[in-house]
Scaffold this motif. Sequence first.
Motif: not given
Lengths: 382, 382, 382, 382, 382
Positions: D127-149
């Motif tokens: 939307g056009s709101g200014t609220e944000t949500e946390q995303i965490t990423m784990v970058l390993g040698e050949n993988f990426v983990l992402t966690f969203q709310e």
Amino acid sequence: MTKAAPKTPRKRGYRMSRAAPPGSVPGTLVSHPDAVAPKIDVIRYGPDQVDEVPAAPADELRAGVGTQPVTWVNVSGLGDLDLLRSFGKAFGLHRLSLADVVNVHQRPKAEIYEGYLFIVTRMPRGGSGTETEQITMVLGENFVLTFQERAGDCFEPVRKRLRRKRGRIRDAGADYLAYALLDAVIDGFYPVLEACGERLATLEDEIIASPSQGAITDVHELKHDLLMLRRAIWPQREMINSLLRDEGELISENTRIYLRDCYDHAVQLMDIVETYREIASALVDVYLSSVSARLNEIMKVLTIIATIFIPLGFVASLYGMNFDPKASPWNMPELGWRYGYLFSLALMVVIAGGLLYYFRRRGWLGGNRERQRARRRRRRSA
Amino acid sequence: MTKAAPKTPRKRGYRMSRAAPPGSVPGTLVSHPDAVAPKIDVIRYGPDQVDEVPAAPADELRAGVGTQPVTWVNVSGLGDLDLLRSFGKAFGLHRLSLADVVNVHQRPKAEIYEGYLFIVTRMPRGGSGTETEQITMVLGENFVLTFQERAGDCFEPVRKRLRRKRGRIRDAGADYLAYALLDAVIDGFYPVLEACGERLATLEDEIIASPSQGAITDVHELKHDLLMLRRAIWPQREMINSLLRDEGELISENTRIYLRDCYDHAVQLMDIVETYREIASALVDVYLSSVSARLNEIMKVLTIIATIFIPLGFVASLYGMNFDPKASPWNMPELGWRYGYLFSLALMVVIAGGLLYYFRRRGWLGGNRERQRARRRRRRSA
Amino acid sequence: MTKAAPKTPRKRGYRMSRAAPPGSVPGTLVSHPDAVAPKIDVIRYGPDQVDEVPAAPADELRAGVGTQPVTWVNVSGLGDLDLLRSFGKAFGLHRLSLADVVNVHQRPKAEIYEGYLFIVTRMPRGGSGTETEQITMVLGENFVLTFQERAGDCFEPVRKRLRRKRGRIRDAGADYLAYALLDAVIDGFYPVLEACGERLATLEDEIIASPSQGAITDVHELKHDLLMLRRAIWPQREMINSLLRDEGELISENTRIYLRDCYDHAVQLMDIVETYREIASALVDVYLSSVSARLNEIMKVLTIIATIFIPLGFVASLYGMNFDPKASPWNMPELGWRYGYLFSLALMVVIAGGLLYYFRRRGWLGGNRERQRARRRRRRSA
Amino acid sequence: MTKAAPKTPRKRGYRMSRAAPPGSVPGTLVSHPDAVAPKIDVIRYGPDQVDEVPAAPADELRAGVGTQPVTWVNVSGLGDLDLLRSFGKAFGLHRLSLADVVNVHQRPKAEIYEGYLFIVTRMPRGGSGTETEQITMVLGENFVLTFQERAGDCFEPVRKRLRRKRGRIRDAGADYLAYALLDAVIDGFYPVLEACGERLATLEDEIIASPSQGAITDVHELKHDLLMLRRAIWPQREMINSLLRDEGELISENTRIYLRDCYDHAVQLMDIVETYREIASALVDVYLSSVSARLNEIMKVLTIIATIFIPLGFVASLYGMNFDPKASPWNMPELGWRYGYLFSLALMVVIAGGLLYYFRRRGWLGGNRERQRARRRRRRSA
Amino acid sequence: MTKAAPKTPRKRGYRMSRAAPPGSVPGTLVSHPDAVAPKIDVIRYGPDQVDEVPAAPADELRAGVGTQPVTWVNVSGLGDLDLLRSFGKAFGLHRLSLADVVNVHQRPKAEIYEGYLFIVTRMPRGGSGTETEQITMVLGENFVLTFQERAGDCFEPVRKRLRRKRGRIRDAGADYLAYALLDAVIDGFYPVLEACGERLATLEDEIIASPSQGAITDVHELKHDLLMLRRAIWPQREMINSLLRDEGELISENTRIYLRDCYDHAVQLMDIVETYREIASALVDVYLSSVSARLNEIMKVLTIIATIFIPLGFVASLYGMNFDPKASPWNMPELGWRYGYLFSLALMVVIAGGLLYYFRRRGWLGGNRERQRARRRRRRSA
């Protein structure tokens, strides 16, 4: 009603750091007048065991260090200078360190001395107030000394973790204990800031809804409190950062990772404090513009009423003059006209109507509501 | 009452540093017009002995350096340029150093010259005023020279410690003496800031309770004083920091630890000055909003009274018109009605009542007190 | 009276640096329209001799460099581009240096070119005004070139020292001459700032005593002037600092000590400018609050008078109504009462008294003076 | 009409970062009360193939890493702590990383842990709101983990590029995927800022055209939102910068060029936010001066009307006095004059005319329009 | 008259940098909707020859590089993506560089890619407006590519210098050409700032002479424009600085001296912008205090008139009461006095005189002019 302002001005304490009179020997121990009698708690622990040892003279305690991997001696209350001196002697503290322990309005800092790391930190005093209390820590190779101004602290959860062996605290060294205590101190600021956030949100709503003089005093007090919090938190951030970058051997690489987390929290606290301060400052603008708007509204009502009735009153007074119609046909012949009264009333209606029309065209009448509606419409479409 | 403002404007002295006229030879000694005749005190001391030597010509004093581990020569009063030149010659001072001694509005600084360290510092002049006085120090290998603008300083406690051998001062070298003097100077700012804190707290309470024009002038003066203190303290902080980081041999590692403590105090002083300045600035907002609120209140009273009585007065004037009822039945027949007078009074009551109702709905009447109560209730529950 | 404001707006000159039209060849020499014909002064000197040589073509002057240890060529007036070009050629100046000489609105800077150091500085134009004039210096191994916009400078004292051999200037090299000139330039700002300080102190007293619209315009102008001074001084500070840190061989170690002194003065000038700017900004607050306070006072008087007399006037109008007591006993029987008139007067006194009591309780009457007294009492005891 | 202000104050949420109670074990996982049940998406891809694998237990997923060059595991919803712990165990995450995943009000940061890079970022919630949500990423040698709310993110375009093999994403490694996700997050702020720009432009036009109290509240809210955006974006800029300068091996030289581009965007976002904030602050000044101007206008009208009619009314009242002309020839002889009435009318006209002339000369009448015209003329010629 | 405010709000364009939709492939070329068809100009030159080559496909142009020492290809108009892609391929541009060419709201920057230097700069669009247009430059070993948004630029003087062999441009390499273009861009800001300076000076004079609501809107717009200029110039300064410090081989030592000159100009532009912004901000204070002063003046006139005539009117009304003197000797005996009328007139004169005396003592009457004179006298003597 400015009467609501406090009659008995509460003296804000702008306290100073130097307890000793200016020019006294550096390292002079001068007890703070409010200092209370000390209470000593000793916990010795290792992975397998936790001993809560009874209080003992400082040199005995020092001798007992090493019977377990880590010894934590906590002194609450700084009222007994001899006892503190005995601690200083037993644990080999520099006279300046000892002076910093007693002198309770220090800026948080971390200093390296030979054989130990000396940390000054400030802990919120509890409740939702913004007062803080000085905690000094001495981190040696296998012991941690902590000195508090009085009993009652935010270390209870750490003690519980020690007793119940939760987390890795029992397995780690004295440096981890120091970290855990620092972390507890930093964490203690979250509820305080939460309370500030609540006050800010309340004031924001109040000032927008109906600005009162009391609200601005509250904003000022909030800004004051935030300034005090900033003074307490900002140097802690620097202090933890200096611990992080310090190359000494007292803090292990592993604990450093935890300290980084603690540093993140301190940075975030500062972030929040600064954000709150900016919002609080902006509130003053909102207040002032709100007050101006109200004044305008009041003045408009006064102006409309006065502007309409003053001319009307003039007409009425005009025909209340006592010129004698009998003395001359030029003297107020209207008084004797058949429709003189009606004519004067009509004159008044015309004047009032003309002025009302003028005000309306100026947008001083009713327009407000329409403009509001226009704004809302525009916003919706935006 | 603006009459309370000072009739005889006190000229604030914005003093400048350059005593010598622009373009004169660098290092020209020009006596400050207010400079007083010098008074020389000499103390030579070591762990075992303290000699307070009578004043003597500069070269004799120089020759006597070394008879005891440390020699401290203090010159109070800069009125005798020949004497200062003889000191310069005897102790090998650079002509610029000597000029800085005389030129009493310097910024604090520390400079390394061949064979000595040259320190300019500023000491509060005593009392609770914010005026400062320049102190210059020359730290040689086994001597300290100090030059003051006039007799009376904050060094008395240091002299006492020397005489009574309290602390480690007698055992340490000239660098420790220099530190002790610097520390005394820095400590001297605490009472000054405490007085500022008192003034600030008083003004805060006063402005919140009842804003007066005089209070804002006081706030301005306080800001002015804090600005001056900042100008005096900020460079001292830098100066001590440069001493700390300086790799020269004149300051021992041990004394550096003490200097670090002194640096902490300077940082804390700056902290306090900045905090006070921010609070003082915020006070202006409180004042302005408080004044606006009062104006609103005044205008509301005026508006209510005027708005009620102007229409009433109009009605009264209306029936004071002299249209002749006898000339025509259309001319003010009300005057002859049985209940004409009562009718007019009733009309006025209706108008006044209507307006009061309108004001009440607008929240201009009585609402204030209720709103205050609502605020308090909300705060308590918050 | 806003009439006092200037009728013929004085165009402030916001002058720009680039004399050449945008996009022209870098290093294009474009004479400033106001440039005057040049006047050349040459002084050659050494420890034993000072020769003031007559003006000569640039290549002859160049050839004469070296006949004495130091040659100083001063060109006043930049109106003759051919002459400047001949200088550029004779002394081996880069085309950009030459362009900077002509282009008179440069920012002060120091640049190293092959074989010479190029310094742009700004000198106050004299009087107590804040206008500045560009001076460019070229420091070679044994010569100094200076270029000024026009005749008249702050170098006279330096010339006198050269002629009379005062200080070490005759014994030192070209670098010391360059320092001495720079120092004279920096020193030239002290009287200018002193004048600003005087203006500030006068405005401060005036605004506190009786705020007038003219004063705020003066404050604005002072702020403007201080901004211009800051723009002139700040880069000089940087410039001298870059000379200090520069590792080139053109400036000797010995001269560097003197430059450090010059740097201290530049820092102090900046300090003063910043302090003045902060005080000037704070004055606006004092002005606004003072104006608000006056408005409040005026409104209070209006409100009190209007609020008392409007009701009284209403009562008077009431009994001026012409209802006919003969037509009905209900019509204004008061008019026929024995004490009707006294009754109406008493009514008015009661109303006026009630209102006065109300104002007094509100603190709108007389209270001011008492409050002032209370303030003073509190201050004395504080 | 201040009635337009919201009756039901919307509680602004000043949310805090620490989910766990103060003092709990560092790394304690405490689910946010609003956390939803997790949904797991797995994509494994290489230049030739894209497999969208069904959700599986964490250790199976870990085992599957390596079957394709890159594995991306996305977890939406943080409501199941056991699942998160199993991920932590399977992928070797530090307990503090895991705590940061759950604790959703973190400041963006990038931290190096053994074997992986841990990135916390904030994505606008849509939307056009200014609220944000946390995303965490784990970058390993050949993988990426992402966690969203929660489900719903700005990664859809990246998924499409993976599926359709657009750009070089399928050919590059896990570091490029992490970059692509970061870039999508940063890009997500552009529409949010565009909406803020729209609001700002609308408010600017509104306040200039007709300032209303509601507008200033909107400005305050906009400033609040921009402050929140700044808190979200500023640390992302730092974070990307630390990734850029980091010497680790997880990010290839090639990807670093892309990250530089991403950094440029973050810098530009900050630029825009700061510009908007400055304009919003300046708007308050425009509002206040606009309101002042309106008040002046209103007061002028009131003053003109009152000032003209009050004296006229006085004259009328004067001749309404009832002094008895018969009792004495000195009592109001005007009443019996032949042209008494006309004389009184003429007197009023003269008074009114004189006042009007005075107002005109003062520039209070009609002058406004002329002055406006003069301004426009001057502007055109400027 | 607030009617003068624009009825049709001009939508200010707060434009964003990202042309491509969020999340699209990095390096996606998306044509700006306003992009125009490209026009290609090619100039090849060396010390002896200048060839203006007709437009040709990109690979042919690339092949032609080297036939002369330097080749300059200028593309005006970014509407043809295929053409741009062919340039990218022929000259070996990174896909991100190419995207930056198209994406016309970039922040100025300089980036090193393999084999070329990529420079983004912003040029004022011409006229005295503050709009800017993006120019991208690619500096290779012996060629320069420039991309402009549309035809029309500030490079004409450079082209003339090339054709007519003025200055050293024909003898120098591609790096000097890039410098010359950058210099032309920076120079292009001088006229823009000069126009701003004019606006500022005009507004300053206008606000001091007679503050109008329109002026403050103009100040706001000027601040807005200066903010935009700052956003355009500040990063250019950084960009040129990074070119100066960059150790790459594409820019020769000799050209670096010229770049330093260019850097000086950018610094000076920033200086001017900041100075203008501070003055513009200060103007708001002048405006507000000027408006307050006017309001005070208006209120004073109102207060004086109302305060004098309201009591007079009351006296007149008093004797207009109709109490019947015949009914009782207590009823308004003044009406029958011989000098009753004169007594009442005298009463009024006394009241009016008393009030005028009071106002005079308060300094509300006439004092202004005297105070002004006093001010001027004081200033002259100061």
